[in-house]
Write a protein that holds these residues in place. Structure first.
Motif, mmCIF file in Angstrom:
data_model
loop_
_atom_site.group_PDB
_atom_site.id
_atom_site.type_symbol
_atom_site.label_atom_id
_atom_site.label_comp_id
_atom_site.label_asym_id
_atom_site.label_seq_id
_atom_site.Cartn_x
_atom_site.Cartn_y
_atom_site.Cartn_z
ATOM 1 N N THR A 57 -2.619 4.067 9.315
ATOM 2 C CA THR A 57 -3.081 2.940 8.504
ATOM 3 C C THR A 57 -2.341 1.666 8.878
ATOM 4 O OG1 THR A 57 -3.620 4.418 6.663
ATOM 5 C CG2 THR A 57 -3.330 2.084 6.152
ATOM 6 N N ALA A 58 -1.014 1.774 9.033
ATOM 7 C CA ALA A 58 -0.222 0.606 9.414
ATOM 8 C C ALA A 58 -0.617 0.114 10.808
ATOM 9 C CB ALA A 58 1.264 0.957 9.372
ATOM 10 N N ALA A 66 -8.331 5.567 10.939
ATOM 11 C CA ALA A 66 -7.907 5.460 9.532
ATOM 12 C C ALA A 66 -8.322 4.118 8.944
ATOM 13 C CB ALA A 66 -6.395 5.623 9.429
ATOM 14 N N PRO A 67 -8.722 4.085 7.688
ATOM 15 C CA PRO A 67 -9.086 2.806 7.057
ATOM 16 C C PRO A 67 -7.873 1.901 6.969
ATOM 17 C CG PRO A 67 -8.986 4.557 5.423
ATOM 18 C CD PRO A 67 -8.867 5.209 6.745
ATOM 19 N N GLY A 68 -8.060 0.639 7.263
ATOM 20 C CA GLY A 68 -6.972 -0.319 7.201
ATOM 21 C C GLY A 68 -6.811 -0.890 5.809
ATOM 22 N N ALA A 69 -6.065 -1.968 5.734
ATOM 23 C CA ALA A 69 -5.846 -2.646 4.455
ATOM 24 C C ALA A 69 -5.606 -4.102 4.747
ATOM 25 C CB ALA A 69 -4.655 -2.045 3.715
ATOM 26 N N THR A 127 0.634 6.352 19.486
ATOM 27 C CA THR A 127 -0.307 5.361 18.967
ATOM 28 C C THR A 127 -1.740 5.607 19.417
ATOM 29 O OG1 THR A 127 0.287 3.905 20.814
ATOM 30 C CG2 THR A 127 1.474 3.584 18.744
ATOM 31 N N ASP A 128 -1.925 6.225 20.581
ATOM 32 C CA ASP A 128 -3.299 6.500 21.031
ATOM 33 C C ASP A 128 -3.973 7.507 20.096
ATOM 34 O OD1 ASP A 128 -3.004 4.775 23.127
ATOM 35 O OD2 ASP A 128 -2.543 6.336 24.606
ATOM 36 N N ASP A 129 -3.254 8.581 19.751
ATOM 37 C CA ASP A 129 -3.816 9.560 18.815
ATOM 38 C C ASP A 129 -4.035 8.947 17.442
ATOM 39 O OD1 ASP A 129 -3.901 11.509 20.710
ATOM 40 O OD2 ASP A 129 -2.226 12.691 19.942
ATOM 41 N N LEU A 130 -3.089 8.126 16.991
ATOM 42 C CA LEU A 130 -3.233 7.496 15.675
ATOM 43 C C LEU A 130 -4.458 6.588 15.630
ATOM 44 C CD1 LEU A 130 0.479 6.570 14.828
ATOM 45 C CD2 LEU A 130 -0.841 8.532 14.011
ATOM 46 N N ALA A 131 -4.688 5.851 16.711
ATOM 47 C CA ALA A 131 -5.861 4.977 16.756
ATOM 48 C C ALA A 131 -7.149 5.791 16.766
ATOM 49 C CB ALA A 131 -5.789 4.067 17.980
ATOM 50 N N ALA A 132 -7.118 6.977 17.398
ATOM 51 C CA ALA A 132 -8.314 7.816 17.475
ATOM 52 C C ALA A 132 -8.726 8.356 16.117
ATOM 53 C CB ALA A 132 -8.070 8.979 18.442
ATOM 54 N N LEU A 133 -7.817 8.378 15.160
ATOM 55 C CA LEU A 133 -8.148 8.879 13.821
ATOM 56 C C LEU A 133 -9.114 7.949 13.093
ATOM 57 C CD1 LEU A 133 -4.618 10.090 12.612
ATOM 58 C CD2 LEU A 133 -6.556 11.517 13.300
ATOM 59 N N LEU A 139 0.851 -1.179 0.000
ATOM 60 C CA LEU A 139 0.000 0.000 0.000
ATOM 61 C C LEU A 139 0.892 1.236 0.000
ATOM 62 C CD1 LEU A 139 -2.897 1.122 0.206
ATOM 63 C CD2 LEU A 139 -2.671 1.003 2.691
ATOM 64 N N LEU A 140 0.818 2.013 -1.075
ATOM 65 C CA LEU A 140 1.637 3.207 -1.234
ATOM 66 C C LEU A 140 0.782 4.434 -0.963
ATOM 67 C CD1 LEU A 140 3.186 2.171 -4.683
ATOM 68 C CD2 LEU A 140 4.122 1.667 -2.420
ATOM 69 N N LEU A 141 1.185 5.263 -0.002
ATOM 70 C CA LEU A 141 0.409 6.452 0.340
ATOM 71 C C LEU A 141 1.120 7.701 -0.150
ATOM 72 C CD1 LEU A 141 -0.554 4.326 2.663
ATOM 73 C CD2 LEU A 141 -1.531 6.372 3.683
ATOM 74 N N THR A 142 0.382 8.566 -0.851
ATOM 75 C CA THR A 142 0.910 9.837 -1.296
ATOM 76 C C THR A 142 -0.238 10.835 -1.372
ATOM 77 O OG1 THR A 142 2.267 10.956 -2.970
ATOM 78 C CG2 THR A 142 0.634 9.367 -3.768
ATOM 79 N N GLY A 143 0.100 12.052 -1.673
ATOM 80 C CA GLY A 143 -0.888 13.118 -1.763
ATOM 81 C C GLY A 143 -0.191 14.455 -1.718
#
Length: 410
Positions: free
Chosen positions: A21-22, A296-299, A288-294, A4-8
């Protein structure tokens, strides 16, 4: 393994979303490797830990790796000096010590491609999440393996090695040894490495996920990035709208204007892309707590299923779905119109910014700021270009059989 390649666009929280995501995939039970090469360790800032050239365990089933481009550059140049030792000695050149070498521009991108290839071939994880650079640089990076292979084949055609028996004679005539053998051996090694990297990018389990902040600038950037990815035949699965403001913003608040812009852009995106929204936390996510609160869609890892009939490239029905392949198809319309039609999906292309040039058995396609040269399918090599048209999001190129090259009876 799925890649999964993320860009923008730059500055839209792409690295944070890659980490989130990871993390989401790892907590769903997927062995995940998070890869990035940002020298400022932005991945470490998002994860709340230091990352570096040694893979580090974030938590069970999640590993982060940020290879050192400087070390890779030094190792590569040192190996090149060893292979070219005879030529360097002949010229009286002084060797460079690894300690005095400074990475040249582009070393970061080469390190990322090398790490991407190594991680994919190792098969030690089920999912590889790659934090690519911002979209313009990422698109150039993703194009590099194919373009470099094409340059190698043009500059050092493998068939020229047939003259190997003449090299000693040519060397005596010239009075100096010819390094042709080593040169071709190096080119062959580069060809294999580039081919392996290109195979990872072209694999049906590799997809690109776009991350953007909804708004006028984000809409323009996503449109351009989608065009560049389509021209390269790369698959996209989701468009993640990041930093979405809450709906309960008071009408008289200064956030009312940005919220209205976000709503308008999201409505436009939802008619074209499979959009997932990630909320604005009101702060920069850290740990990781903040990241989990987002949220984000997994893969999900695993082999991609066959595309459903009528599915559009880039459309994905859910987190666990894989993107439909982007295919350039040739349609036989010889019986009806006497032509073969090559259909090239180019979403967002503008007629005035398209250009086509045929050179021998290749076709150069320019769309906006992007350009790609591709070999013609075997049937089209025996044809002449009869014209082209842009209909919707598809460029169609018509080919007429050349009577002198087309087999009789077809």
């Amino acid at each position: 393994m799925r890649t999964l390649l993320l860009t923008g666009p730059g500055g839209t929280g792409r690295t944070t979303l890659a980490a989130a995501t990871a993390l989401a995939a790892a907590r769903q039970g997927t062995r995940t490797l998070l890869l990035g090469t940002d020298r400022d360790d932005t991945l470490g800032a998002a994860l709340g830990m230091r990352t570096g050239p040694a893979p580090a365990l974030v938590e069970p089933r999640l590993t982060v790796w940020r290879p050192d481009p400087a070390q890779g550059f030094r190792d590569g140049l040192a190996a090149l000096q060893d292979r070219a030792a005879s030529a360097l000695d002949l010229l009286g050149a002084a060797r460079l010590d690894p300690e005095e070498l400074t990475p040249l521009p582009g070393a970061d991108d080469l390190a990322l491609l090398r790490a991407l290839r190594e991680a994919a071939l190792a098969e030690a994880h089920d999912l590889l999440v790659v934090d690519l650079p911002a979209a313009p640089r990422a698109l150039a990076l993703l194009a590099a393996p194919e373009e470099l292979r094409r340059c190698l084949r043009r500059l050092l055609p493998p068939e020229r090695q047939a003259a190997r028996a003449l090299r000693p004679v040519l060397g005596r005539l010239a009075g100096v040894p010819l390094p042709t053998g080593a040169l071709y051996e190096t080119a062959a090694r580069w060809e294999l490495e580039l081919a392996a990297t290109e195979a990872v990018l072209a694999d049906r389990n590799t997809v690109v996920r776009l991350v953007a902040e909804p708004g006028p600038a984000g809409a323009d950037a996503v449109r351009t990035a989608a065009l560049g990815l389509a021209l390269r035949g790369l698959r996209t699965d989701l468009l993640v709208a990041n930093r979405v403001l809450p709906e309960d913003v008071p009408a008289d608040s200064w956030l009312g204007g940005p919220l209205a812009q976000q709503r308008k852009t999201l409505a436009e995106w939802q008619g074209t892309y499979d959009v997932r929204t990630v909320p604005h936390l009101g702060r920069d996510p850290r740990g990781t707590d903040d990241l989990a609160a987002l949220g984000a869609p997994g893969a999900a890892p695993g082999a991609a299923p066959e595309a459903a009939p009528g599915a559009q490239p880039g459309a994905a029905p859910g987190d666990d779905a894989h993107a439909a392949p982007v295919e350039w198809t040739v349609t036989d319309r010889l019986a009806e119109d006497g032509v073969l039609v090559w259909s090239i999906p180019l979403p967002g292309a503008v007629r005035e910014e398209l250009d086509l040039v045929r050179r021998g058995d290749e076709l150069a396609v320019a769309a906006g700021p992007f350009r790609r040269t591709v070999p013609l399918p075997s049937a089209l090599r025996r044809c002449t270009v009869d014209g082209a048209a842009l209909r919707g999001d598809t460029l169609t190129v018509r080919f007429t059989p050349d009577p002198g090259l087309w087999p009789r009876g077809r």
